[in-house]
Write an enzyme that holds these catalytic residues in place. Structure first.
Site, mmCIF file in Angstrom:
data_model
loop_
_atom_site.group_PDB
_atom_site.id
_atom_site.type_symbol
_atom_site.label_atom_id
_atom_site.label_comp_id
_atom_site.label_asym_id
_atom_site.label_seq_id
_atom_site.Cartn_x
_atom_site.Cartn_y
_atom_site.Cartn_z
ATOM 1 C CE LYS A 275 -4.446 0.954 0.016
ATOM 2 N NZ LYS A 275 -5.443 0.237 -0.794
ATOM 3 N N GLY B 201 -20.841 6.309 3.734
ATOM 4 C CA GLY B 201 -19.904 6.710 2.688
ATOM 5 C C GLY B 201 -20.452 6.404 1.313
ATOM 6 C CB VAL B 202 -22.737 7.697 -0.897
ATOM 7 C CG1 VAL B 202 -23.633 6.758 -0.130
ATOM 8 C CG2 VAL B 202 -22.901 9.129 -0.381
ATOM 9 N N GLY B 203 -19.106 7.586 -1.827
ATOM 10 C CA GLY B 203 -18.202 7.972 -2.894
ATOM 11 C C GLY B 203 -18.322 6.993 -4.047
ATOM 12 C CB VAL C 125 -16.879 1.818 -3.141
ATOM 13 C CG1 VAL C 125 -17.425 0.472 -2.677
ATOM 14 C CG2 VAL C 125 -15.532 1.626 -3.830
#
Length: 349
Positions: A81, A182-184, A186
């Site tokens: 990462k 979270g609604v980015g 993905v």
């Protein structure tokens, strides 16, 4: 400051590389957990951290998760990462991206990067000018690769449906209440797929305007980000940042299923036991959210097209069922079962 190997999240990582280019404004970490199965693959996160120790902890946790994710997805790749420490304004310049590309190239192919939080396919194009060890580049119609977010969302959607079958004994999603944190790329993609199958949605995001706009579009409800994990629902789907399931939040969950796309959802290994003790069915994050790395992994390896990517993503529900079956048979938490299988696959079991 503790020695690196004394950090709780250091897990015999093969290498932890620190990069600084003051002229370009770059401060970055690349953590390589394992190359037992192949080059360490995992996206780069561009984020403003409260301090450097938080960034190091994130790199250690995320790289280990990528080892497990790639192994469980059947990819001939290890786990790594990248973390680029952004300033408070999240200033991202061509010089910074070029410097990070050179840093990756200096590792000689031991680490392959792609998009993660704060990075785009355009950023990958910029990085690719300095190194070939990058994926998630724009591709033609029907090819593997490109933005991994929509493919991650597809895998989470299929895995969530498998969790509903297992936990609710239902083959459809009509009326099933899902609370999405979270609604980015993905979480937003997941929300649209769920709405198309008739699920009832409650959503929250750090960007409240984005949450309200998506809720209006899909006929859902938006709530404050501080309240989403306590919503009474059938499924809670964490799709933001990690370490959000801990002793406090697990005690207040009002859903029998947790199935979402965020990495490292459990704050500690003990939190998998806490979920099991409450009778909550948990879909291990690095199994359910593997769609994106399958997409960019096959792109980098040159193995197959978009149809092959989707065929491999379709295997995610079966892997979850294998984990849940073993969990039921042994009495061990699903998170522990998944770790045990992954450790065997990378030769550490």
């Amino acid at each position: 400051m503790a020695a690196l190997w004394d950090y709780p999240d250091f897990d015999d990582h093969e290498g932890v590389h620190l990069f600084r280019d003051r002229a370009a404004g770059l401060t970055a970490i690349v953590a390589i957990h394992s190359t037992a199965l192949g080059p360490a693959a995992g996206g780069t996160r561009f984020w403003h951290y409260a301090d450097g120790e938080d960034a190091l902890t994130d790199a250690l946790r995320l790289s280990r998760g990528m080892s497990f994710k790639n192994a469980m997805a059947g990819l001939p790749m290890g786990g790594g990462k990248g973390v680029v420490l952004a300033d408070p304004a999240r200033t991202k310049t061509p010089a910074l991206l070029a410097a990070f590309g050179r840093a990756i190239d200096s590792l000689g192919g031991r680490y392959v990067t792609a998009e993660d939080v704060g990075m785009s396919d355009a950023d990958m194009v910029a990085i690719s000018a300095e190194t070939r060890h990058v994926a998630g580049l724009p591709v033609g119609q029907g090819a593997a690769g490109g933005d991994p977010g929509p493919l991650t969302a597809l895998g989470v959607f299929l895995g969530l449906k498998a969790a509903v079958r297992r936990g609710l004994k239902r083959d459809d999603l009509a009326g099933v209440h899902v609370a999405i944190q979270g609604v980015g790329s993905v979480g937003g993609g997941l929300a649209r797929r769920l709405a198309a199958e008739g699920a009832r949605l409650t959503i929250a995001d750090v960007d409240a305007g984005r949450a309200h706009a998506l809720a209006a579009e899909l006929g859902g409800t938006a709530v404050d980000k501080a309240d989403i994990l306590r919503v009474e629902a059938e499924v809670v789907s964490p799709c933001a940042l990690g370490a959000i399931l801990d002793a406090e939040t697990i005690a207040t969950l009002n859903a029998p299923i947790v199935a979402g796309g965020a990495n490292n959802q459990l704050a500690t290994p003990e939190d998998g036991t806490r979920l099991q003790a409450r009778g909550i069915l948990y879909a291990p994050d690095y199994v359910i959210n593997a769609g994106g790395i399958i997409n960019v992994g096959l792109e980098y390896l040159g193995q197959g097209d978009r149809a092959e990517v989707e065929a491999r993503i379709a295997q995610i529900p079966g892997r979850l069922d294998q984990i849940w079956d073993e969990s039921a048979a042994t009495g061990d938490p699903a998170a522990l079962v998944a770790d045990r299988i992954a450790m065997r696959l990378i030769g550490r079991g």
